[in-house]
Design a protein around this motif. Structure first.
Motif, PDB file in Angstrom:
ATOM      1  N   GLU A  60       0.966  -1.292  -0.001  1.00 47.95           N
ATOM      2  CA  GLU A  60      -0.097  -0.096  -0.053  1.00 47.95           C
ATOM      3  C   GLU A  60       0.870   1.241  -0.006  1.00 47.95           C
ATOM      4  O   GLU A  60       0.840   2.020  -0.956  1.00 47.95           O
ATOM      5  CB  GLU A  60      -0.884  -0.194   1.223  1.00 47.95           C
ATOM      6  N   ARG A  61       1.675   1.728   1.029  1.00 48.11           N
ATOM      7  CA  ARG A  61       2.381   2.757   1.077  1.00 48.11           C
ATOM      8  C   ARG A  61       3.713   2.388   1.731  1.00 48.11           C
ATOM      9  O   ARG A  61       3.788   1.264   2.562  1.00 48.11           O
ATOM     10  CB  ARG A  61       1.769   3.768   2.087  1.00 48.11           C
ATOM     11  N   THR A  68       3.276  -0.516   4.512  1.00 48.35           N
ATOM     12  CA  THR A  68       2.086  -1.052   4.880  1.00 48.35           C
ATOM     13  C   THR A  68       1.746  -2.104   3.675  1.00 48.35           C
ATOM     14  O   THR A  68       1.944  -1.881   2.635  1.00 48.35           O
ATOM     15  CB  THR A  68       0.825  -0.169   4.965  1.00 48.35           C
ATOM     16  N   PHE A  70      -1.203  -4.853   2.411  1.00 46.52           N
ATOM     17  CA  PHE A  70      -2.729  -5.461   2.519  1.00 46.52           C
ATOM     18  C   PHE A  70      -2.538  -7.072   2.083  1.00 46.52           C
ATOM     19  O   PHE A  70      -2.250  -7.286   1.007  1.00 46.52           O
ATOM     20  CB  PHE A  70      -3.610  -4.670   1.663  1.00 46.52           C
ATOM     21  N   THR A  89      -4.086  -5.793   7.320  1.00 45.28           N
ATOM     22  CA  THR A  89      -3.174  -4.684   7.022  1.00 45.28           C
ATOM     23  C   THR A  89      -2.062  -4.755   8.035  1.00 45.28           C
ATOM     24  O   THR A  89      -2.336  -5.034   9.126  1.00 45.28           O
ATOM     25  CB  THR A  89      -3.513  -3.385   7.008  1.00 45.28           C
ATOM     26  N   SER A 112      -8.334   2.365   3.250  1.00 50.00           N
ATOM     27  CA  SER A 112      -7.261   2.278   2.296  1.00 50.00           C
ATOM     28  C   SER A 112      -6.287   3.236   2.755  1.00 50.00           C
ATOM     29  O   SER A 112      -6.782   4.574   2.797  1.00 50.00           O
ATOM     30  CB  SER A 112      -8.020   2.420   0.860  1.00 50.00           C
TER      31      SER A 112
END
Length: 194
Positions: A60-61, A68, A70, A89, A112
């Protein structure tokens, strides 16, 4: 062998000279890191498919030496038709290798992460309504929330009900730690570092 070949790799992000990516094969999903200066590949985590479930992993980031990830655990509809999908997550500390499960998402919710720093994550929240074939609306109660990593508490920055928050799937809504979002017919900026 070619140094660029990573196998069935997807969802790649380069961060501080390391290429992080998800490697998918028949055995499962693996979270990997490749040092771009040495070519050394390290497996950070792995999820093995079973006869009843398979996994789907997405980055994700990545910021502030953290990432992160998911993860979806999806039932095999033929072997496990009554199985339920689960979603998690995780927050990885890229310096220490420590992994923390983020338990913000409750049953029937979708969160999200849009941007993050060492202490907070700015995320888009929605409540899942279910798969109604008669409706094209699957989510409601959208909100922009600021979550604290240490305890999972959050502050609502903007909501559909109170401010007319309008969600978007546009990936260009995030510029570093500045997030562009819409309230009714107004564009707004949120700077996570201020």
């Amino acid at each position: 062998t070619c140094q660029a070949w990573l196998g069935n790799a997807s969802i790649m992000v380069e961060y501080k000279g390391i290429l992080y990516y998800v490697l998918s094969d028949d055995a499962g999903e693996r979270l990997c890191a490749k040092d771009l200066s040495t070519g050394e590949i390290t497996e950070l985590d792995a999820w093995k498919h079973t006869e009843d479930y398979f996994y789907s992993c997405a980055l994700e980031r990545c910021a502030y030496d953290r990432m992160t990830v998911f993860l979806r655990k999806i039932p095999n509809e033929i072997r496990n038709p009554q199985g339920e999908e689960s979603r998690e997550t995780f927050l990885y500390d890229l310096k220490t290798g420590e992994k923390q499960a983020l338990t913000w998402e409750e049953e029937g919710e979708s969160i999200s992460i849009l941007a993050m720093n060492r202490d907070y994550a700015l995320a888009q929240y929605a409540r899942y309504l279910g798969d109604d074939p008669q409706s094209d609306v699957f989510y409601d109660n959208y909100a922009l929330r600021l979550y604290r990593f240490s305890d999972g508490s959050y502050t609502i920055i903007s909501s559909e009900e109170e401010n007319g928050f309008h969600p978007t799937g546009d990936p260009s809504k995030t510029y570093g730690n500045i997030v562009v979002f819409q309230e009714k017919d107004t564009l707004c900026l949120y700077d996570l570092d201020k």
